[in-house]
Design an enzyme around this catalytic site. Sequence first.
Site, mmCIF file in Angstrom:
data_model
loop_
_atom_site.group_PDB
_atom_site.id
_atom_site.type_symbol
_atom_site.label_atom_id
_atom_site.label_comp_id
_atom_site.label_asym_id
_atom_site.label_seq_id
_atom_site.Cartn_x
_atom_site.Cartn_y
_atom_site.Cartn_z
ATOM 1 N N HIS A 116 0.870 -1.188 0.000
ATOM 2 C CA HIS A 116 0.000 0.000 0.000
ATOM 3 C C HIS A 116 0.900 1.229 0.000
ATOM 4 O O HIS A 116 1.451 1.601 1.036
ATOM 5 C CB HIS A 116 -0.893 0.025 1.241
ATOM 6 C CG HIS A 116 -1.892 1.137 1.231
ATOM 7 N ND1 HIS A 116 -3.240 0.930 1.370
ATOM 8 C CD2 HIS A 116 -1.753 2.477 1.097
ATOM 9 C CE1 HIS A 116 -3.878 2.089 1.323
ATOM 10 N NE2 HIS A 116 -2.992 3.045 1.155
ATOM 11 N N HIS A 133 1.612 5.362 -1.712
ATOM 12 C CA HIS A 133 1.304 6.544 -2.518
ATOM 13 C C HIS A 133 2.617 7.135 -3.027
ATOM 14 O O HIS A 133 3.521 7.416 -2.229
ATOM 15 C CB HIS A 133 0.580 7.594 -1.671
ATOM 16 C CG HIS A 133 -0.723 7.121 -1.105
ATOM 17 N ND1 HIS A 133 -1.924 7.292 -1.754
ATOM 18 C CD2 HIS A 133 -1.006 6.478 0.054
ATOM 19 C CE1 HIS A 133 -2.896 6.775 -1.014
ATOM 20 N NE2 HIS A 133 -2.358 6.272 0.082
ATOM 21 N N LYS A 172 -9.332 -0.289 -6.118
ATOM 22 C CA LYS A 172 -9.336 0.334 -4.792
ATOM 23 C C LYS A 172 -10.691 0.981 -4.516
ATOM 24 O O LYS A 172 -11.181 1.783 -5.314
ATOM 25 C CB LYS A 172 -8.230 1.393 -4.696
ATOM 26 C CG LYS A 172 -8.176 2.132 -3.360
ATOM 27 C CD LYS A 172 -7.876 1.177 -2.195
ATOM 28 C CE LYS A 172 -7.942 1.915 -0.859
ATOM 29 N NZ LYS A 172 -6.644 2.529 -0.520
ATOM 30 N N HIS A 188 -10.539 0.929 1.624
ATOM 31 C CA HIS A 188 -10.366 1.932 2.674
ATOM 32 C C HIS A 188 -11.587 1.810 3.571
ATOM 33 O O HIS A 188 -12.683 2.253 3.211
ATOM 34 C CB HIS A 188 -10.246 3.338 2.083
ATOM 35 C CG HIS A 188 -10.025 4.401 3.124
ATOM 36 N ND1 HIS A 188 -8.857 5.109 3.209
ATOM 37 C CD2 HIS A 188 -10.822 4.868 4.127
ATOM 38 C CE1 HIS A 188 -8.938 5.971 4.230
ATOM 39 N NE2 HIS A 188 -10.132 5.835 4.793
ATOM 40 N N HIS A 234 -4.752 -0.744 5.788
ATOM 41 C CA HIS A 234 -4.336 0.095 6.916
ATOM 42 C C HIS A 234 -5.316 0.035 8.081
ATOM 43 O O HIS A 234 -5.862 1.047 8.526
ATOM 44 C CB HIS A 234 -4.076 1.546 6.492
ATOM 45 C CG HIS A 234 -5.109 2.178 5.600
ATOM 46 N ND1 HIS A 234 -6.454 2.153 5.871
ATOM 47 C CD2 HIS A 234 -4.979 2.877 4.456
ATOM 48 C CE1 HIS A 234 -7.116 2.799 4.916
ATOM 49 N NE2 HIS A 234 -6.231 3.254 4.054
ATOM 50 N N ASP A 254 1.181 2.577 3.639
ATOM 51 C CA ASP A 254 0.321 3.743 3.395
ATOM 52 C C ASP A 254 1.140 5.027 3.468
ATOM 53 O O ASP A 254 0.630 6.077 3.848
ATOM 54 C CB ASP A 254 -0.849 3.803 4.372
ATOM 55 C CG ASP A 254 -1.914 4.831 3.971
ATOM 56 O OD1 ASP A 254 -1.983 5.187 2.775
ATOM 57 O OD2 ASP A 254 -2.659 5.286 4.851
#
Length: 351
Positions: free
Chosen positions: A17, A19, A104, A141, A179, A255
């Site tokens: 995970h 970004h 996602k 999420h 997460h 994350d």
Amino acid sequence: MSNSPLHIELIQPDDWHLHIRDGEVMKDVLADTAQQFARAIIMPNLKPPVTTADLAKAYRTRIESNLKSLGISSFTPLMTLYLTDNTSADEVHKAKAEGIVAFKLYPAGATTNSDAGVSDIKRCYKVLEAMQSVGMPLLVHGEVTTAQIDIFDREAVFIDTVLEPLRKDFPGLKIVFEHITTKQAAHYVRDAATPSNTLAATITPQHLLMNRNAIFSGGIRPHHYCLPVLKREEHRVALLEAATSGNPRFFLGTDSAPHAKGDKETACGCAGCYSAFNALGLYAEAFESVGKLDKLEGFASFFGPDFYSLPRNTKKITLAKQAQKIPAELPLGNDTIVPLRAGETIAWSLI
């Protein structure tokens, strides 16, 4: 372990995970990530979001161009698509053919750049049927966004109102509860009466190491603010127990979420902790805190690829019990970023 070793040798981990953003900042983020991880699941919440296979292919090309300019040939981005109310079943089949690994689910408004997210999961049932049929995982999420639900309760409410009904309707759909931050989530994933290869969870370093007091220690600490937000100590303890249990349903997902220093230290700061610079050292610290360093390799290196039906890495890396001072700031394109534990010394270093 009763005594911690001075060195830990691991099969190189992956980050399930991550970004990395886009544009000028991407190169700095990739450089930090690729020094630790062999592969990473790339989040699709750009502006505009990565909603189609064609957009994901173009994003992957930009990533590969940046990797080439950095001289990095040993890192593989694993692409995902952003699920919306308008995603089609045809897009699922196209994504599968293009090697995209997952979709996602962002509930609309749940986190950074999630305004185009799903307003009602039932709008996506035909897409989920297609995903189940081709073995495409759904990355979740896990928070409701209803204003009257307390921010500290949104994950637990999501389990009851969204996730459990979803799993009953699609028992063969592979789901990663990403997460996770609560005892309820850790126990739900641990105890779910389902094959281990259809439900899993990722856990971040900040949720293993900090509780919600860290956001307010000596004043507002914007670099400790992330979504889902840090919770009470009982939840941190439950997450640490899950991560270090050796249960293959739990694996590493940082994350790590880069935001420029000025975007965090402002009247309405962005959510996200930047751990890409030193993630493995932080995870080692968490596992060592409960004498479970022997469980780190499974969590970091084995259980993720096994869930995604990908080969485990073969290269080995070494962490040393060697103090590392985390810089106060790091470059981020034309700005700077404050990494998690900035200015502090952590015990473990990648060598």
